[in-house]
Design a protein around this motif. Structure first.
Motif, PDB file in Angstrom:
ATOM      1  N   GLU A 218       3.232 -18.034  35.251  1.00 36.33           N
ATOM      2  CA  GLU A 218       4.012 -17.785  36.463  1.00 36.33           C
ATOM      3  C   GLU A 218       4.302 -16.295  36.583  1.00 36.33           C
ATOM      4  N   PRO A 219       4.492 -15.779  37.784  1.00 37.02           N
ATOM      5  CA  PRO A 219       4.541 -16.483  39.064  1.00 37.02           C
ATOM      6  C   PRO A 219       3.166 -16.916  39.585  1.00 37.02           C
ATOM      7  N   PHE A 220       2.086 -16.318  39.052  1.00 39.24           N
ATOM      8  CA  PHE A 220       0.746 -16.771  39.438  1.00 39.24           C
ATOM      9  C   PHE A 220       0.169 -17.627  38.314  1.00 39.24           C
ATOM     10  N   PRO A 221      -0.337 -18.815  38.625  1.00 39.23           N
ATOM     11  CA  PRO A 221      -0.881 -19.691  37.579  1.00 39.23           C
ATOM     12  C   PRO A 221      -2.332 -19.347  37.240  1.00 39.23           C
ATOM     13  N   PHE A 222      -2.516 -18.447  36.310  1.00 37.42           N
ATOM     14  CA  PHE A 222      -3.870 -18.026  35.939  1.00 37.42           C
ATOM     15  C   PHE A 222      -4.670 -19.184  35.314  1.00 37.42           C
ATOM     16  N   LYS A 223      -5.968 -19.213  35.635  1.00 38.50           N
ATOM     17  CA  LYS A 223      -6.871 -20.245  35.134  1.00 38.50           C
ATOM     18  C   LYS A 223      -8.061 -19.596  34.421  1.00 38.50           C
ATOM     19  N   ASP A 224      -8.964 -20.447  33.935  1.00 39.38           N
ATOM     20  CA  ASP A 224     -10.125 -19.968  33.189  1.00 39.38           C
ATOM     21  C   ASP A 224     -10.994 -19.013  34.003  1.00 39.38           C
ATOM     22  N   GLU A 225     -11.152 -19.299  35.308  1.00 38.32           N
ATOM     23  CA  GLU A 225     -12.006 -18.435  36.117  1.00 38.32           C
ATOM     24  C   GLU A 225     -11.441 -17.015  36.244  1.00 38.32           C
ATOM     25  N   HIS A 226     -10.112 -16.908  36.198  1.00 39.59           N
ATOM     26  CA  HIS A 226      -9.496 -15.578  36.256  1.00 39.59           C
ATOM     27  C   HIS A 226      -9.698 -14.838  34.923  1.00 39.59           C
ATOM     28  N   ALA A 227      -9.620 -15.584  33.843  1.00 40.60           N
ATOM     29  CA  ALA A 227      -9.859 -14.984  32.522  1.00 40.60           C
ATOM     30  C   ALA A 227     -11.284 -14.452  32.439  1.00 40.60           C
ATOM     31  N   PHE A 228     -12.226 -15.224  32.994  1.00 43.51           N
ATOM     32  CA  PHE A 228     -13.623 -14.790  32.990  1.00 43.51           C
ATOM     33  C   PHE A 228     -13.801 -13.520  33.823  1.00 43.51           C
ATOM     34  N   GLU A 229     -13.138 -13.487  34.997  1.00 45.03           N
ATOM     35  CA  GLU A 229     -13.247 -12.314  35.869  1.00 45.03           C
ATOM     36  C   GLU A 229     -12.689 -11.063  35.198  1.00 45.03           C
ATOM     37  N   ILE A 230     -11.514 -11.195  34.588  1.00 40.92           N
ATOM     38  CA  ILE A 230     -10.894 -10.056  33.911  1.00 40.92           C
ATOM     39  C   ILE A 230     -11.703  -9.661  32.683  1.00 40.92           C
TER      40      ILE A 230
END
Length: 273
Positions: A218-230
């Protein structure tokens, strides 16, 4: 008549102990409950999820950034509890037309202890406040012992996407990172403006090249696709999804956080093996 001063220096005077409380901050709602004030809480935000049953028993008066003034007025509160970071000055000033507004400002752990003590005096529950503070202090001392042999690690703590935003300097999350011996690469107000600066993810390596990237729930619910992008831009950094409540909720939540932090460190240690 009793006079008190909140954490932004505003003086409030009450003839009697305020009984009808509206809380605009989830972590402070949790603290009020832990202080034994459940019966006194009459209104909360839609984000006040701990303890969960309060959402069924208390009036929802909006969010932290957008409140329903008419709903609050109808509840006839004796006091409204706000926070300098969570609630805007415009909201606070409008609410002052309805009832006294107590504004907290928690950046450091010492600020947190001050808030707990203030609530103890304000709501005449000093014993309960002291018990909570003592438990936190004991857990903190135990955690400092646990941390003695832990090396410093360069980290980045993400709180938002589109645009990417991180925890910078002068905020509670950064203080918690310091407590954990994490060196926040964005804790540099000369380079990164604001407490939660927007960053260009493609520049993360030249901005500090973190060993660990924390993606908050939170406040943004990061997911696996965001981890991959970063991860495309961090090269060797390890990514860890973390419970944002443990890093950003002050009040009594800190007591639960210390054991959680130990699990994070044990996980990081497993990376080294």
């Amino acid at each position: 008549m009793k006079t008190f001063q909140d954490q932004i220096g505003t003086t409030l005077t009450f003839e009697n102990t305020p009984k009808r409380i509206i809380s605009l901050v989830p972590s402070q709602t949790e603290l009020l409950y832990e202080l034994g004030l459940e019966e006194n809480i009459i209104g909360i935000t839609k984000f006040c999820v701990h303890p969960y049953h309060l959402k069924q028993t208390k009036k929802i008066i909006g969010g932290t950034k957008k409140v329903h003034y008419e709903k609050i007025k109808l509840l006839q509160p004796d006091i409204i509890i706000a926070n300098k970071e969570e609630n805007t000055l415009e909201i606070v000033e409008e609410l002052r037309k309805i009832a006294p507004v107590w504004v907290t400002n928690v950046i450091t752990i010492e600020d947190n202890f001050q808030m707990i003590s203030d609530f103890g005096k304000l709501f005449n529950c000093r014993t309960e406040a002291l018990k909570i503070s003592d438990k936190i202090k004991n857990a903190q001392q135990d955690f400092l012992e646990f941390m003695k042999d832990k090396p410093s690690r360069k980290v980045a703590y993400f709180i938002w996407k589109d645009p990417f935003m991180v925890a910078g300097s002068d905020n509670y999350i950064n203080e918690i990172l310091k407590l954990n011996n994490f060196q926040n690469i964005y804790d540099n107000p000369e380079k990164f403006s604001g407490r939660y600066p927007e960053i260009i993810i493609q520049k993360i390596r030249i901005q500090g090249d973190p060993e660990i990237v924390f993606l908050s729930s939170e406040p943004f619910p990061f997911k696996d696709e965001h981890a991959f992008e970063i991860g495309r831009f961090t090269h060797h950094a390890k990514t860890i999804f973390v419970d944002g409540e443990m890093f950003s909720w002050y009040g009594s939540r800190l007591l639960k956080a210390f054991d959680y932090f130990k699990t994070i460190h044990n996980r990081i240690k497993s990376f080294d093996n």
